[in-house]
Design a protein around this motif. Structure first.
Motif, short mmCIF file in Angstrom:
data_model
loop_
_atom_site.label_atom_id
_atom_site.label_comp_id
_atom_site.label_asym_id
_atom_site.label_seq_id
_atom_site.Cartn_x
_atom_site.Cartn_y
_atom_site.Cartn_z
N PHE A 56 23.27 62.01 42.31
CA PHE A 56 24.30 62.60 43.17
C PHE A 56 25.66 62.46 42.49
O PHE A 56 25.96 61.41 41.94
CB PHE A 56 24.31 61.87 44.52
CG PHE A 56 25.33 62.38 45.49
CD1 PHE A 56 25.04 63.45 46.31
CD2 PHE A 56 26.58 61.79 45.58
CE1 PHE A 56 25.99 63.92 47.21
CE2 PHE A 56 27.53 62.25 46.46
CZ PHE A 56 27.22 63.32 47.28
N PRO A 57 26.47 63.54 42.49
CA PRO A 57 26.36 64.78 43.27
C PRO A 57 25.82 65.97 42.48
O PRO A 57 26.14 67.12 42.83
CB PRO A 57 27.80 65.03 43.69
CG PRO A 57 28.59 64.56 42.49
CD PRO A 57 27.83 63.39 41.93
N THR A 71 20.83 58.46 44.83
CA THR A 71 22.14 57.95 45.19
C THR A 71 22.06 56.47 45.55
O THR A 71 21.11 56.03 46.20
CB THR A 71 22.74 58.73 46.38
OG1 THR A 71 24.00 58.14 46.74
CG2 THR A 71 21.84 58.71 47.59
#
Length: 315
Positions: free
Chosen positions: A127-128, A219
């Motif tokens: 992420f992202p 994440t």
């Protein structure tokens, strides 16, 4: 299929998977050693469970930083709108090749071309990266179609990314898709909803251990989808099962969508495994799901800009 129970075949597939694939997956941690063979096995399973329909055409895309594949199924003769498909795979697996059969069937059902996005996978690209790729693909498509003529669809982690796109676009005041179609979407990456649901042991594939490892690769700060009242969100169709690990996620996401004032329809299928729509050669109900998705898409593409009405989700 009765209202209370799924087909015997669907139940059998889920139960057998729980004691075979599910058990094997539980003992195979998501790491550098297992990821490559796991990705290959998932792709092979998807290709076997959803081979492309005969007469499907494909066209690879690699331009402006966008990578993916156009898929046009038999009788996909509409040119006034398009589907952007975001594949599942827990953010760490999945590919346009593996999902070619899924895209073929969705294209055939909706009569629209489907663009399947090859977004960057974790842990190589955490992420992202994936949400950024989805946003870039949607913006790329808006150069070819009005935003309200773009349907965004996805399953599992892809469903999360599709809904995340809509929430972020609404928050930033960017154009929204014409509709969303979400198959077994994840909604809470902390897994609080799924763990509280307590149905992980009944899912044919997923468990808390598997989900937690995949999300950690994506994440280090798990978050959930929290649209707020007044957001102009697209009309959304959510399909999930009452026996799958992320079933409660789907139900909660539908509730949150409805609470914003947006149109949301939820269908809860009995006795199905997670993302059963990706296995049409194995699970007969998946074909019904594609037809239902096509009806929803047809209805909401006829109202551009989209009409936002309240509808209480119902099983």
């Amino acid at each position: 299929m009765s209202a209370e129970r799924g087909s015997l075949r669907a139940r059998t597939v889920r139960q057998v998977s729980a004691f075979t694939v599910g058990q094997l997956a539980a003992f195979a941690p998501v790491n550098a050693y297992t990821l490559a063979p796991s990705r290959l096995l998932i792709e092979q399973a998807l290709r076997a469970g959803a081979p492309p329909l005969r007469a499907t055409t494909t066209e690879p895309v690699d331009e402006d930083g966008i990578r993916g594949e156009w898929v046009r199924g038999p009788r996909a003769d509409r040119t006034d709108a398009v589907v952007l498909y975001i594949h599942g795979g827990g953010f760490v697996a999945g590919s346009v090749l593996g999902y070619r059969g899924v895209a073929s069937r969705l294209s055939t059902a909706t009569k629209l071309a489907v663009f399947t996005l090859d977004y960057r996978l974790a842990p190589e690209h955490p992420f992202p990266a994936a949400p950024a790729d989805v946003a870039a693909a949607f913006e790329w498509l808006t150069r070819r179609y009005p935003a309200d003529r773009i349907v965004v669809a996805g399953d599992s982690a892809g469903g999360f990314l599709a809904a995340h796109l809509a929430v972020e676009n609404a928050r930033a005041g960017h154009p929204e898709p014409g509709a969303l179609v979400l198959f077994s979407p994840m909604a809470d990456l902390s897994l609080a909803i799924a763990i509280g649901n307590g149905k992980g042991r009944r899912d044919g594939l997923l468990s808390t251990q598997i989900a937690r490892q995949a999300i950690a690769a994506f994440t280090a700060e798990p978050f959930d989808l929290r649209p707020v009242r007044g957001m102009r969100l697209p009309p959304t169709l959510i399909h999930a099962s009452d026996t799958e690990y992320f079933g409660a996620d789907a139900t909660e996401l539908a509730r949150r969508w409805h609470d914003t004032g947006a149109h949301c329809e939820l269908r809860v299928w009995p006795d199905q495994m997670h993302a059963f729509q990706t296995l049409p050669m194995v699970v007969p109900e998946s074909r019904t799901a594609y037809r239902a998705a096509a009806r929803f898409v047809a209805t909401h593409l006829e109202t551009a800009p989209a009409v936002f009405t309240q509808k209480v989700p119902a099983s």
